[in-house]
Write an enzyme that holds these catalytic residues in place. Structure first.
Site, short mmCIF file in Angstrom:
data_model
loop_
_atom_site.label_atom_id
_atom_site.label_comp_id
_atom_site.label_asym_id
_atom_site.label_seq_id
_atom_site.Cartn_x
_atom_site.Cartn_y
_atom_site.Cartn_z
N LYS A 1 -7.94 14.11 4.61
CA LYS A 1 -7.12 12.91 4.58
C LYS A 1 -6.12 13.03 5.73
O LYS A 1 -6.05 14.07 6.38
CB LYS A 1 -6.37 12.78 3.25
CG LYS A 1 -5.67 14.09 2.81
CD LYS A 1 -4.97 13.96 1.47
CE LYS A 1 -5.87 14.09 0.26
NZ LYS A 1 -6.09 12.86 -0.47
N ARG A 2 -5.35 11.96 5.99
CA ARG A 2 -4.31 12.09 7.01
C ARG A 2 -3.35 13.22 6.66
O ARG A 2 -3.14 13.52 5.49
CB ARG A 2 -3.54 10.77 7.14
CG ARG A 2 -4.29 9.72 7.91
CD ARG A 2 -4.67 10.19 9.29
NE ARG A 2 -3.51 10.33 10.14
CZ ARG A 2 -3.11 9.43 11.02
NH1 ARG A 2 -3.82 8.32 11.21
NH2 ARG A 2 -2.03 9.61 11.75
N LYS B 1 -14.33 8.80 -3.44
CA LYS B 1 -15.55 9.18 -2.71
C LYS B 1 -16.04 10.56 -3.16
O LYS B 1 -17.24 10.78 -3.33
CB LYS B 1 -15.28 9.15 -1.20
CG LYS B 1 -14.96 7.73 -0.69
CD LYS B 1 -14.30 7.69 0.68
CE LYS B 1 -13.64 6.32 0.90
NZ LYS B 1 -12.74 6.29 2.07
N HIS C 1 0.80 -1.24 0.00
CA HIS C 1 0.00 0.00 0.00
C HIS C 1 0.83 1.28 0.00
O HIS C 1 0.26 2.36 0.16
CB HIS C 1 -0.92 0.05 1.22
CG HIS C 1 -1.98 -0.99 1.23
ND1 HIS C 1 -3.25 -0.77 0.75
CD2 HIS C 1 -1.96 -2.26 1.65
CE1 HIS C 1 -3.97 -1.87 0.91
NE2 HIS C 1 -3.21 -2.80 1.45
N LYS D 1 1.30 14.43 1.12
CA LYS D 1 -0.05 14.76 0.66
C LYS D 1 -0.20 16.26 0.39
O LYS D 1 -1.17 16.70 -0.21
CB LYS D 1 -1.08 14.27 1.66
CG LYS D 1 -1.12 12.74 1.79
CD LYS D 1 -2.10 12.29 2.86
CE LYS D 1 -2.06 10.80 3.16
NZ LYS D 1 -2.71 9.97 2.15
N THR E 1 -8.23 6.84 -1.84
CA THR E 1 -9.59 6.35 -1.97
C THR E 1 -10.58 7.48 -1.70
O THR E 1 -11.71 7.45 -2.19
CB THR E 1 -9.86 5.18 -1.00
OG1 THR E 1 -9.31 5.51 0.28
CG2 THR E 1 -9.24 3.90 -1.51
C1 26W Z 1 4.33 0.87 9.90
C2 26W Z 1 3.55 2.14 9.86
C3 26W Z 1 2.58 2.17 8.73
C4 26W Z 1 1.24 2.30 9.01
C5 26W Z 1 0.33 2.32 7.99
C6 26W Z 1 3.01 2.03 7.44
C7 26W Z 1 2.11 2.04 6.42
C8 26W Z 1 0.78 2.18 6.69
C9 26W Z 1 -0.24 2.15 5.58
C10 26W Z 1 0.18 1.17 4.51
C11 26W Z 1 -0.46 3.50 5.03
C12 26W Z 1 -1.69 3.56 4.21
O1 26W Z 1 -2.79 3.64 4.74
N1 26W Z 1 -1.54 3.55 2.90
C13 26W Z 1 -2.63 3.93 2.04
O2 26W Z 1 -3.34 2.79 1.60
C14 26W Z 1 -4.48 3.16 0.86
C15 26W Z 1 -5.26 1.90 0.55
O3 26W Z 1 -4.59 1.13 -0.39
C16 26W Z 1 -4.08 3.93 -0.38
O4 26W Z 1 -5.24 4.35 -1.04
C17 26W Z 1 -3.24 5.14 -0.02
O5 26W Z 1 -2.75 5.77 -1.17
C18 26W Z 1 -2.08 4.72 0.87
O6 26W Z 1 -1.38 5.85 1.35
#
Ligand code: 26W
Length: 820
Positions: free
Chosen positions: A547-548, A659, A359, A553, A655
């Site tokens: 968004k976060r 929306k 992701h 971003k 995503t």
């Molecule tokens: C280890 C810390 C950590 C925590 C969360 C690393 C990575 C994450 C996630 C993978 C971050 C995340 O939410 N990624 C998002 O995933 C969405 C669903 O596929 C995508 O639409 C977003 O672009 C992506 O940033």
């Protein structure tokens, strides 16, 4: 067909009875929260019948099951969503009205189960909705955090985190299942013993601390098909009087430590998004839920199948990013140490059962665990990973003799660390990205070596969202209008929306569409007034970025552009300017200082701009506190412009962009993530695209960055905006935003200044914003654009995504639960 339970009279009676039974009160005496509980129990009762029915159907049909393993499930509220999926929202709304109750107020009593951070967690929730709706047997596997995503309060412009005690009143949509509890072991050591009977080594794990994993099940209702699947989240309890083996008896300290371990392990969700912190507790959480889920899956399989070597025919584990990747080693352990299989057989099964979704390409997000920590916490699992690594290195050497670079780049264990992505790729049979561009970047850049060695594993699955929540529930006015125009089939077949294209030049339809948008803007304006005390004009353009908060971003680009517009209006008061409301919503990870400063900046700019009478209310800036799934639904429905402005190549998919599109807001964005596919669907003329391409960005990055100084020195308007960060315009403390200023220009700033190309894309962004304004002034053109965004959004349903996962990766069987 409406269930008997949802016949109005039956329903009303049941709610009254529940209030009496739960609280010894009459409806008149009960609080709104108590009524929410009572209503939820009535709804749950209906769901449980379908849940049992689904279970029976699954037992009979024995379908293949997908276990969606995820550290995060950002479910959002369940009551309204369940009513939609049960086809009972309208009836229940009326029944409540007859009782003198407002369904919106009742829904507002529910806490958002916020067991996730952002995109990845919400995607997991959308996937569960689609799996149930498409008649597939699926389990979500996760953690029942006591405290989910923190509540964000804004005080004096700063983000302040408050605990989210979502379980405080008891959550009606969960079911404790103590009979399915499992033990999970940490620490200790591994003793090897020769087993003469089976002629092999036996590995015995001793001296460990044990925790009891207790599952709580949440029902996942499909749309109008009686299917109810399960989200199984694990709670931790101390082991006492639970299989306490003789080794532990009398070991008081160990018993106390076990108690502490159980208490801390599921305490809180890590609020990091795209940033790996390497905390021991996080690895404990990962192993805890993975081990419990795998044990449960194997036990379930064995109840009705006797040949464990055929596990892969009935079971697939999808790993949502690397967070649950320890699953591959744990599955090996269970198959070898518990089921008695040899390495080769266990490996064969494991590599047919596990699949991995990536992701993110953000390097700081990649999970790597120090060997020291890993081997101490999970000694047996670490042994297995070592062996997987040893065998993989042999494979590399065979394929690329003498090429030590390959080993260095691909090894699972290297530099004193266990690299979870490498483990997931080596042991998984499928590796997928989440949008076309993202998958191409994985194949050609980030994971190039793996792609060259095992190209058959790589595939793309462009993300999607569920229209049941983000249109049917979140935007009832538009949902009814769509149904009125094209019938109700879009609810389970979003491609139907393309039928709306015939209305693109129909003035009456366009007007209806924009009237609905206006009403939704009024709804949001009311929310903002109630929650922020700021008055915004629904006639202005609602330009929204939610968004976060993360530098990639580029909320900073957005707010710097607001400052630029403010300067323009101040300098040229006579200038023609269409009133604009810039709306932000974002949580920053609690430890991410610069992100929090950006929130403060947005609020400081809002303070100045919103209170400057000289600009006649042409500009407003609003920061919506505590952005989360429940207010997101209201926000998307009210948007005119969707800000999707990440530095190209950095946003894997996005995503939120989908929306907004579904709700008729054109995208103002870079060619990044799924924006690329959005533009392809809707046409370039119905979006506002700007900025450097991912190729350009990657090219700069591979050649030492670019030179923001040049822009600073040659563009006086940009320079003015930057100066205002440190000259007291937005804070009397001129040091307040020094770090942000430095991040854009300071060469000593590691790894390089303006990593996210904010100055590099600024002009292009400002021009795109100008095009937005021109387009909006032309009412008919705008209405057509907005309508076409809805009409062309059919591809972005998670139903389509899930069907692709089923066809290419999971190969699940459809089940029938509802008899016709
Ligand atoms: C280890 C810390 C950590 C925590 C969360 C690393 C990575 C994450 C996630 C993978 C971050 C995340 O939410 N990624 C998002 O995933 C969405 C669903 O596929 C995508 O639409 C977003 O672009 C992506 O940033």
């Amino acid at each position: 067909m409406i269930d008997k339970q949802f016949e109005k009279e039956e329903f009303k009676k049941s709610v009254k009875e529940n209030v009496k039974f739960l609280y010894r009160k009459t409806l008149e005496e009960a609080t709104q929260e108590q009524i929410f509980q009572a209503v939820s129990y009535t709804v749950k009762d209906v769901i449980i019948d379908n849940w049992l029915k689904s279970q029976k159907a699954y037992e009979k049909q024995d379908p293949k099951i997908v276990y969606y393993m995820s550290m995060e499930f950002l479910m959002g509220r369940a009551l309204g969503n369940n009513l939609i999926n049960l086809g009972a929202y309208g009836e229940v709304k009326e029944a409540l009205e007859e009782l003198g109750l407002d369904i919106n107020c009742i829904e507002d009593q529910e806490p958002d189960p916020a067991l996730g951070n952002g995109g990845l967690g919400r995607l997991a929730a959308c996937f569960l909705d689609s799996l149930a709706t498409l008649n597939y047997c699926a389990y979500g596997c996760g953690i029942r955090y006591r405290y989910g995503m923190f509540k964000q309060e804004i005080r004096d412009g700063y983000q302040v985190e408050a605990p989210d005690n979502w379980l405080k009143n008891g959550y009606p949509f969960e079911l404790r299942r103590p009979e399915y509890a499992k033990e999970v072991h940490f620490g200790g050591y591994v003793r090897v013993e020769w087993d003469p009977v089976n002629n092999q080594n036996k590995f015995i794990h001793e001296g460990y601390q044990a925790v009891k994993a207790v599952p709580y099940d949440m029902p996942i209702t499909g749309y109008n098909n009686d299917v109810v699947n399960t989200l199984r989240i694990w709670d931790a309890e101390p082991i006492v009087d639970f299989n306490l083996d003789s080794f532990d008896k009398g070991d008081y300290h160990n018993a106390v430590e076990q108690e502490n371990l159980a208490r801390t392990i599921v305490e809180v969700l890590y609020p990091n998004d795209n940033h790996m912190a390497g905390k021991e507790l996080r690895l404990k959480q990962q192993y805890f839920f993975v081990s419990a889920s795998l044990q449960a899956a194997i036990a379930k399989y064995k109840k009705t199948h006797d040949d464990i070597t055929k596990l892969h025919e009935k079971v697939v584990f999808q790993m949502n990013d690397t967070h649950p990747t320890v699953a591959v080693a744990e599955l090996m352990r269970l198959l070898m140490d518990q089921e008695g299989l040899g390495w080769d057989q266990a490996w064969d099964i494991t590599t047919k059962c596990c699949a991995y979704t990536n992701h993110t390409i953000m390097s700081e997000a990649l999970e790597k665990w120090p060997i020291e920590l890993f081997s101490r916490l999970l000694p047996r699992v670490y042994q297995i990973i070592e062996e997987i690594n040893r065998r993989f290195i042999l494979e590399i050497q065979q394929k690329y003799p003498g090429n030590f670079e390959k080993i260095k780049k691909m090894a699972i264990i290297y530099d004193g660390q266990v690299k979870m992505a490498h483990l997931a790729i080596v042991a998984g049979y499928s590796v997928n990205g989440v949008a076309r561009l993202h998958t191409e970047i994985l194949k050609n850049q980030e994971l190039k070596d793996f792609y060259e060695m095992m190209p058959e594993k790589f595939n793309n699955k462009t993300n999607g969202i569920t229209q049941r929540r983000f249109l049917a529930h979140g935007n009832p006015l538009l949902a009814d209008w769509v149904t009125d125009k094209i019938g109700p089939d879009w609810i389970t077949d979003l491609s139907q929306l393309s039928k709306l294209k015939v209305y693109a030049d129909d003035e009456k339809a366009l007007q209806e569409f924009m009237t609905i948008k206006f009403k939704n803007k009024e709804r949001l304006a009311k929310y903002i007034l109630e929650h922020n005390g700021v008055e915004v004009d629904p006639h202005s353009i609602f330009d929204i970025q939610v968004k976060r908060l993360h530098e990639y971003k580029r909320q900073l680009l957005n707010i710097l552009h607001v400052i630029y517009l403010y300067n323009q209006i101040k300098a040229h008061p006579e200038m023609d300017f269409y009133p604009r409301t810039f709306i932000f919503g974002a949580k920053a990870s609690a430890a991410y200082a610069r992100a929090k400063k950006i929130i403060k900046l947005i609020n400081c700019v809002a303070d100045v701009v919103n209170n400057d009478a000289s600009i006649n209310g042409k500009l407003k800036v609003v920061f919506i506190e505590n952005y989360r799934v429940s207010n997101a639904e209201i926000i998307f429905a009210a948007a005119d412009v969707s800000e999707q402005i990440s530095t190209a190549s950095k946003e894997a998919s996005g995503t939120g962009n989908m929306k907004f599109m579904l709700n008729g807001a054109p995208t103002l964005g870079t060619m990044d993530g799924a924006n690329v596919e959005i533009v392809q669907e809707v046409g370039e003329e119905n979006a506002f695209i700007f900025g450097m391409s991912s190729d350009q960005i990657i090219n700069y990055e591979n050649n030492g960055g670019y030179d923001p100084d040049f822009i600073y020195n040659t563009d006086p308007e940009i320079r003015q905006v930057l100066m205002q960060l440190i000259n007291g315009t937005f804070s009397s403390d001129t040091e307040m935003f020094r770090d942000i200023y430095n991040s854009l220009l300071d060469k000593r700033n590691m790894p390089r200044p303006d990593q996210y190309f904010i100055l590099g894309d600024f002009r292009s962004y400002a021009e795109a914003q100008k095009r937005v304004e021109e387009a909006y002034k032309d009412e008919k053109r705008w209405a057509k654009m907005a309508l076409l965004n809805t009409a062309c959004s059919g591809k972005f349903t998670s139903d389509r995504t899930i069907q692709e996962y089923v066809d290419d990766i999971w190969h699940l069987d459809k089940v029938v639960v509802k008899e016709n």
